[in-house]
Design a protein around this motif. Structure first.
Motif, PDB file in Angstrom:
ATOM      1  N   ARG A  78       0.836  -1.207   0.000  1.00  0.00           N
ATOM      2  CA  ARG A  78       0.000   0.000   0.000  1.00  0.00           C
ATOM      3  C   ARG A  78       0.872   1.259   0.000  1.00  0.00           C
ATOM      4  N   ALA A  79       1.907   1.267   0.844  1.00  0.00           N
ATOM      5  CA  ALA A  79       2.793   2.433   0.919  1.00  0.00           C
ATOM      6  C   ALA A  79       3.487   2.656  -0.415  1.00  0.00           C
ATOM      7  N   TRP A  80       3.957   1.590  -1.035  1.00  0.00           N
ATOM      8  CA  TRP A  80       4.618   1.693  -2.335  1.00  0.00           C
ATOM      9  C   TRP A  80       3.652   2.235  -3.389  1.00  0.00           C
ATOM     10  N   ILE A  82       0.928   4.025  -3.015  1.00  0.00           N
ATOM     11  CA  ILE A  82       0.639   5.442  -2.780  1.00  0.00           C
ATOM     12  C   ILE A  82       1.804   6.297  -3.266  1.00  0.00           C
ATOM     13  N   GLY A  83       3.027   5.860  -2.971  1.00  0.00           N
ATOM     14  CA  GLY A  83       4.213   6.589  -3.426  1.00  0.00           C
ATOM     15  C   GLY A  83       4.337   6.644  -4.934  1.00  0.00           C
ATOM     16  N   GLN A  84       3.784   5.655  -5.621  1.00  0.00           N
ATOM     17  CA  GLN A  84       3.833   5.596  -7.078  1.00  0.00           C
ATOM     18  C   GLN A  84       2.641   6.302  -7.727  1.00  0.00           C
ATOM     19  N   GLY A  85       1.721   6.793  -6.890  1.00  0.00           N
ATOM     20  CA  GLY A  85       0.530   7.451  -7.420  1.00  0.00           C
ATOM     21  C   GLY A  85      -0.517   6.482  -7.937  1.00  0.00           C
ATOM     22  N   SER A  90      -7.458   1.968   1.317  1.00  0.00           N
ATOM     23  CA  SER A  90      -6.685   1.862   2.549  1.00  0.00           C
ATOM     24  C   SER A  90      -6.976   0.566   3.295  1.00  0.00           C
ATOM     25  N   TYR A 102       4.137  -4.311  -7.779  1.00  0.00           N
ATOM     26  CA  TYR A 102       5.006  -4.200  -6.607  1.00  0.00           C
ATOM     27  C   TYR A 102       6.134  -5.240  -6.678  1.00  0.00           C
TER      28      TYR A 102
END
Length: 106
Positions: A78-80, A82-85, A90, A102
Motif C-alpha cells: 500500500r505504501a509503495w 501510494i508513493g507511485q501514485g 486503505s 510491486y
C-alpha cells in the motif's frame, strides 16, 4: 421445521447411482468424474498400463494469488502504491495487478 438435504452421486456415464468421485489429470487439465463400481473398475483397468509405467509425482499445490502477498507485505505494498501514485484502498483486498507491479519493482 427441519430440513434434510441428501446428496446423490449419479454415474456420469449411464446415470445410475455412483459409488465414488474419481479425480485424474492429463495434459495439464484436472478432471473429476462420478462413477459406479463397474465404471470405476473399467477406468482404473484402462489406465493401469500407463500408471504402472509412469512416475508418481504426488499432489502439487499451486500457489494462489492471495499467497503472493502475505499479511505483513500489505502495508508495504500500500505504501509503495501510494508513493507511485497508484490508486489503492486503505483497507480490503489489494488488486492482483498492483501486487504484480510491486513484485516487479522489488
Amino acid at each position: 421445521m427441519a430440513t434434510k438435504t441428501y446428496i446423490r452421486l449419479v454415474d456420469d456415464i449411464d446415470g445410475t447411482d455412483a459409488n465414488e468421485t474419481i479425480s485424474f489429470a492429463i495434459d495439464g487439465a484436472e478432471y473429476e468424474i462420478d462413477l459406479n463400481e463397474a465404471h470405476s473398475n473399467e477406468l482404473r483397468e484402462a489406465v493401469s498400463k500407463f500408471t504402472a509405467a509412469a512416475r508418481k509425482v504426488g499432489r502439487v499445490k499451486t500457489p494462489s494469488r492471495r499467497s503472493a502477498a502475505t499479511t505483513t507485505d500489505t502495508k508495504a505494498i500500500r505504501a509503495w502504491a501510494i508513493g507511485q501514485g497508484i490508486p489503492i484502498n486503505s483497507r480490503g483486498r489489494i488488486q492482483a495487478d498492483v501486487i504484480e507491479r510491486y513484485q516487479t519493482a522489488h
